[in-house]
Design an enzyme around this catalytic site. Sequence first.
Site, PDB file in Angstrom:
ATOM      1  N   TYR A 196       0.863  -1.174   0.000  1.00  0.00           N
ATOM      2  CA  TYR A 196       0.000   0.000   0.000  1.00  0.00           C
ATOM      3  C   TYR A 196       0.899   1.223   0.000  1.00  0.00           C
ATOM      4  O   TYR A 196       1.757   1.368   0.862  1.00  0.00           O
ATOM      5  CB  TYR A 196      -0.922   0.051   1.218  1.00  0.00           C
ATOM      6  CG  TYR A 196      -1.793   1.286   1.195  1.00  0.00           C
ATOM      7  CD1 TYR A 196      -2.987   1.287   0.493  1.00  0.00           C
ATOM      8  CD2 TYR A 196      -1.378   2.463   1.781  1.00  0.00           C
ATOM      9  CE1 TYR A 196      -3.755   2.437   0.407  1.00  0.00           C
ATOM     10  CE2 TYR A 196      -2.129   3.612   1.705  1.00  0.00           C
ATOM     11  CZ  TYR A 196      -3.321   3.596   1.015  1.00  0.00           C
ATOM     12  OH  TYR A 196      -4.075   4.744   0.914  1.00  0.00           O
ATOM     13  N   TRP A 202       2.620   4.846  -2.363  1.00  0.00           N
ATOM     14  CA  TRP A 202       2.952   5.532  -3.604  1.00  0.00           C
ATOM     15  C   TRP A 202       4.403   5.216  -3.960  1.00  0.00           C
ATOM     16  O   TRP A 202       5.246   6.091  -4.007  1.00  0.00           O
ATOM     17  CB  TRP A 202       2.789   7.027  -3.416  1.00  0.00           C
ATOM     18  CG  TRP A 202       1.435   7.504  -3.084  1.00  0.00           C
ATOM     19  CD1 TRP A 202       0.596   7.044  -2.107  1.00  0.00           C
ATOM     20  CD2 TRP A 202       0.743   8.577  -3.707  1.00  0.00           C
ATOM     21  NE1 TRP A 202      -0.562   7.767  -2.084  1.00  0.00           N
ATOM     22  CE2 TRP A 202      -0.497   8.718  -3.054  1.00  0.00           C
ATOM     23  CE3 TRP A 202       1.057   9.443  -4.745  1.00  0.00           C
ATOM     24  CZ2 TRP A 202      -1.417   9.689  -3.418  1.00  0.00           C
ATOM     25  CZ3 TRP A 202       0.136  10.407  -5.101  1.00  0.00           C
ATOM     26  CH2 TRP A 202      -1.092  10.530  -4.452  1.00  0.00           C
TER      27      TRP A 202
END
Length: 764
Positions: free
Chosen positions: A110, A112
């Site tokens: 999870y 970026w």
Amino acid sequence: MPHRNKMHSAHWGAFHAALSGDQLTITPFAGDPDPSPLLENMTDVLKHPVRVTQPMVRRGWLEQGPGADDRRGEDEYLPISWEKAHQLVGDELRRVSEHYGPEAVFGGSYGWSSAGRFHHAQSQVHRFLNTTLGGYVRSVNSYSSGTAAVLLPHIIGPMDEIARRGVSWQEIAEHSDIVLAFGGLALKNSQVASGGISEHSERGWMQQAAARGAEFISISPLRSDLPSEAKGQWLPIIPGTDAALILGLLSVLISEQLTDEHFLAQYCVGWPEVVSYITGREDGVVRDAHWAAAICGINALQIEALARQLAGKRVLVTVAHALQRAEYGEQPVWLGLVLAAALGQPGLPGGGFTYALGALGHYGKFHNLVSFPSLPQGHNSVDRFIPVARIVDMLLSPGETFNYNGQQLTYPHVRLVYWAGGNPFHHHQDLARLRRAFCRTETLIVHESVWTATARHADIVLPATLTLEREDIGGAPTDRHLIAMAQVAQPPGEARDDYEIFRGIARYLGREDAYTEGRTVRQWLELMYRQLQEKLTAHSVSLPDFDTFFELGVLQLPQHTDSGMMMKRFREDPLRFPLPTPQGKITLYSDTIARFGYADCPGHPVWLAPTEQAIPGQSFWLVANQPATRLHSQLDFGRYSQRGKRKQREVCTLHPADAHNYGIQEGDIIELSNTRGRLLACARLSDGIRRGVLQLPTGAWYDPIDPRAERPFCRHGNPNVLTRDIGTSSLAQGCSGQLTVVRLQKYQGDVPAVQAFIPPRGAV
């Protein structure tokens, strides 16, 4: 001689990079009107001491084997070869899947991890687990918008239609009279976008709108949530009370007959039930402006004047991510839609309701004509899932039932967590509880570039490259530039990209062909680019060949030049273009949600008081919002992030009057605490924050003095030692980390040195 400039992209901007020896020079993309200062974080990270440069295994796990272990977070690490790493990971995956099935494995990526569309860690780990094990337990939704993502389809439509394809900044600049921003429109949030952002245009659009006469009204405890360019009005609300304020506004509109009854009758369902609740016919409580003022801290006369100001104007109501990242976060989102509907605005240019405008650089932009292809994920044979913010509940309470969006589900018994990309010790709340959960697992495997707190709790740590150390393609659905992300630097030590790491493990398991399909990284990039060419050819648009694209470094893609079409078509002809809701209309009362029977999220929006409350003179509301100097916790050791700290610590903002009452001066080290933990931060005084409120951004790397403490003390200033790990409600089970209640004092002891960026024992 320096290398020639190479094009690259990050979540916070496109840029040119040149490496000369150890010196990296970053030059923003010339087409960006307002480049993000976050680019500076990348200039000195390639060879930082906190990098993970070789495969490592935790001593306790290596010596005693898989199992629960309270030493996670402070154990020693031992270096191993890649051959040994492939064997340890492969054997453990085989053991767990053969004994317990793939439903005992959680694919935990999870975050970026990369703007590149191929080296996207979440896609890589999920593809790997599907093609080698046959599946895994997955998570759904996000920490940022998990609540709204569940609610919006019930009441208006999919989140992408409302956030990404809703009103555009150009429409706002041209048509909006009032932008009523619950949670504000902070530019620090719109600096970033997953997949990259080549043009930061929000500041310019707000300037244009303000110059035309549009009025921005920010409802937030923080003045900084609206940039000065908007020339707007600030209403400093008590945190978490926006739902009460909206009910007060609606009460004025109803009592003074300022609602658009034609719109409500033709385009909405459930307005009578909402009116019954507001006027008190439902339960005897009249929710008027005076009732709202007592809750939200905004004067009743101001509430009444604001309601009258909205009537008859082109009004855009926007609700920020922040509001639904709190207990009962469904309610302000739903009520924002109710307010827009009561004013008759949905479907009008520059008017209506939008969710999360300004929360990401994606939102408020035009969409590309076609989307960039994604890496195929394979088939997941496991149908078990959790809402992403409920990972600790899953690990601590296997077999326990929980409610979610009308379903009663059971937490699976996960024995192995595989994490690639992201840092749950940033995203998650109540870090002592998170640590207990990870200590309960049998095995935690992590791919990481740097020694985050998550890596320090892992049993096997596999060194991953940073984005600058690999080539990729950067692109986003609402960014008109496609970026050829050239490799700028060589990986340090033995670091490898996620694809190569998974390739080696898949080879050990005899599944290399299933995972790679026989392709190298470059061949995957060529395939994805060719698929994009084919999509555009169908629209009579041609692109240069792949090699030419990489030589050019950037291409401009065609875009749709409209926005908000779902709502515009619906307003033009609601019978021909119904909304994707059960009754095809804007849903102000939902029979579906009512049948779920959730007391914490009934069939129409309501005011529900948070179960924790700040007591004036005794405790404060803490706003744990997104940082301005980094994306989440990424590159917290970078130059720009470090410059934003004071005395090595994260900065906590408080009102000068509150500081005076506690004997605190500018630059003092202060302690925030509650029953969950304690932290140190450096005080900054500002009259741009409501009294009784503290603001401490998330993202400071977790740095506990005693990792095993039941009530940890973070010397660096990570607010998630204090925040609550509870779901927003039984409907969405979203993250509630935005707000919490804390005590404040000036710190009196010896100030401990920050050690967050020193690698663990054995890793130096």
